[in-house]
Design an enzyme around this catalytic site. Structure first.
Site, mmCIF file in Angstrom:
data_model
loop_
_atom_site.group_PDB
_atom_site.id
_atom_site.type_symbol
_atom_site.label_atom_id
_atom_site.label_comp_id
_atom_site.label_asym_id
_atom_site.label_seq_id
_atom_site.Cartn_x
_atom_site.Cartn_y
_atom_site.Cartn_z
ATOM 1 N N ASP A 63 -72.753 -76.758 19.681
ATOM 2 C CA ASP A 63 -71.721 -75.814 19.253
ATOM 3 C C ASP A 63 -70.365 -76.115 19.873
ATOM 4 O O ASP A 63 -70.246 -76.964 20.773
ATOM 5 C CB ASP A 63 -72.160 -74.370 19.586
ATOM 6 C CG ASP A 63 -72.680 -74.220 21.011
ATOM 7 O OD1 ASP A 63 -72.518 -75.151 21.814
ATOM 8 O OD2 ASP A 63 -73.243 -73.160 21.327
ATOM 9 N N HIS A 121 -79.355 -65.356 22.334
ATOM 10 C CA HIS A 121 -78.773 -66.334 21.413
ATOM 11 C C HIS A 121 -79.094 -67.763 21.846
ATOM 12 O O HIS A 121 -79.271 -68.045 23.027
ATOM 13 C CB HIS A 121 -77.269 -66.101 21.196
ATOM 14 C CG HIS A 121 -76.361 -66.494 22.316
ATOM 15 N ND1 HIS A 121 -75.576 -65.599 22.984
ATOM 16 C CD2 HIS A 121 -76.069 -67.702 22.866
ATOM 17 C CE1 HIS A 121 -74.855 -66.226 23.889
ATOM 18 N NE2 HIS A 121 -75.129 -67.512 23.845
ATOM 19 N N ASN A 161 -78.452 -62.110 25.399
ATOM 20 C CA ASN A 161 -78.924 -61.364 24.221
ATOM 21 C C ASN A 161 -79.874 -62.210 23.367
ATOM 22 O O ASN A 161 -80.170 -61.862 22.239
ATOM 23 C CB ASN A 161 -77.725 -60.886 23.378
ATOM 24 C CG ASN A 161 -76.894 -62.052 22.848
ATOM 25 O OD1 ASN A 161 -77.238 -63.213 23.048
ATOM 26 N ND2 ASN A 161 -75.803 -61.741 22.171
HETATM 27 C C1 GLP Z 1 -73.102 -70.061 25.608
HETATM 28 C C2 GLP Z 1 -73.593 -71.286 24.847
HETATM 29 C C3 GLP Z 1 -75.104 -71.354 24.798
HETATM 30 C C4 GLP Z 1 -75.662 -71.125 26.180
HETATM 31 C C5 GLP Z 1 -75.311 -69.732 26.635
HETATM 32 C C6 GLP Z 1 -75.859 -69.388 28.008
HETATM 33 O O1 GLP Z 1 -72.856 -68.954 24.819
HETATM 34 N N1 GLP Z 1 -73.102 -71.355 23.515
HETATM 35 O O2 GLP Z 1 -75.483 -72.614 24.271
HETATM 36 O O3 GLP Z 1 -77.056 -71.288 26.169
HETATM 37 O O4 GLP Z 1 -73.895 -69.615 26.679
HETATM 38 O O5 GLP Z 1 -75.036 -69.950 28.983
HETATM 39 P P1 GLP Z 1 -75.377 -70.035 30.508
HETATM 40 O O6 GLP Z 1 -76.335 -71.152 30.648
HETATM 41 O O7 GLP Z 1 -74.061 -70.325 31.171
HETATM 42 O O8 GLP Z 1 -75.940 -68.731 30.901
#
Ligand code: GLP
Length: 247
Positions: free
Chosen positions: A67, A138, A136
């Site tokens: 992304d 995602h 959440n």
């Molecule tokens: C972002 C990214 C995700 C990632 C998520 C969690 O929103 N788009 O790909 O998994 O954050 O991030 P973190 O690993 O910093 O908690």
């Protein structure tokens, strides 16, 4: 699904890195699906160490990132292209032309999504897709919604994601409101999935995603239907799973 329960972030990162390295060693020209966020940083650091020691080469590897934020230039220090350069690409021998991240500055984001989906399909989809998980549930930027989005698409970020990611920006107001992300269908076509999770703030999402109902309101729950998923997590991220497993 295979679960590796690791004692802390460092152990989680080493385990994840060894799974990625095994993929690269067994298929040097593999397609790696890569992720951003704080969860995979330690794994990338370990891979860089193995590269520096001469134990691992990315010379033939192709990569596709999940992304990118809309509106951020590749050189913006919060863009995902910048993150990948800083955390992995600039430190290993992967060829720049073999690395792919959606273009956050594309004049028409929908056209860019179609181009990116075609590119990933043309590479035969990922051999191994690395994922983090949002609080959440995602994955990539597939936010909770009414249905599982299939292909790469433009997404409006939820308030909870904007707040969670605000820590990297000067203020929540600076976090882009939209992103381009591979769809759930794109992710599910990967031959193997490796998901990393660390910390108590992920415990609820991890338990619901892997032990709760499969629903687009918890996007990661779709992974229960994938035939080859490995979850590598630390004790705190798995703290709610113990109770979920008993149910
Ligand atoms: C972002 C990214 C995700 C990632 C998520 C969690 O929103 N788009 O790909 O998994 O954050 O991030 P973190 O690993 O910093 O908690």
């Amino acid at each position: 699904m295979r679960i590796y329960r690791e004692k802390d972030y460092d152990a989680m990162s080493r385990r994840a890195a060894s799974i990625i390295a095994a993929q690269v060693v067994s298929k040097p020209d593999c397609v790696l699906g890569l992720a951003t966020g704080s969860s995979p940083v330690g794994a990338y650091q370990q891979l860089v160490k193995w590269y520096e020691r001469g134990d691992l080469s990315f010379k033939e590897v192709r990569s596709v990132n999940l992304d990118e934020y809309c509106g951020l230039a590749p050189g913006h220090d919060q863009s995902y292209r910048y993150f990948m350069q800083a955390n992995l690409f600039d430190h290993v021998d992967i060829r720049p032309e073999n690395t792919n991240v959606p273009d956050g500055l594309a004049a028409d984001p929908r056209v860019e999504c179609a181009r990116y989906e075609e590119l990933v399909a043309g590479l035969g989809y990922a051999d191994l897709q690395l994922l983090g998980i949002g609080r959440n549930g995602h994955i990539g930027f597939n936010e909770p919604c009414g249905e599982f989005p299939k292909a790469t698409h433009v997404v409006d970020l939820t308030q909870s994601t904007i707040e969670a990611n605000a820590r990297f920006f000067a203020s929540a107001g600076d976090v882009p409101r939209q992103a381009l992300t591979m769809g759930i269908g794109t992710i599910m076509r990967a031959r193997k999935i490796l998901i990393v999770a660390s910390g108590a703030d992920k415990a609820d999402a991890v338990a619901k995603a892997f032990f709760g109902p499969i629903t687009p309101e918890m996007p990661a729950s779709i992974l229960q239907l994938h035939p080859d998923v490995t979850l590598v997590a630390d004790e705190s991220a798995l703290s709610h799973v113990v109770e979920a497993e008993k149910r």
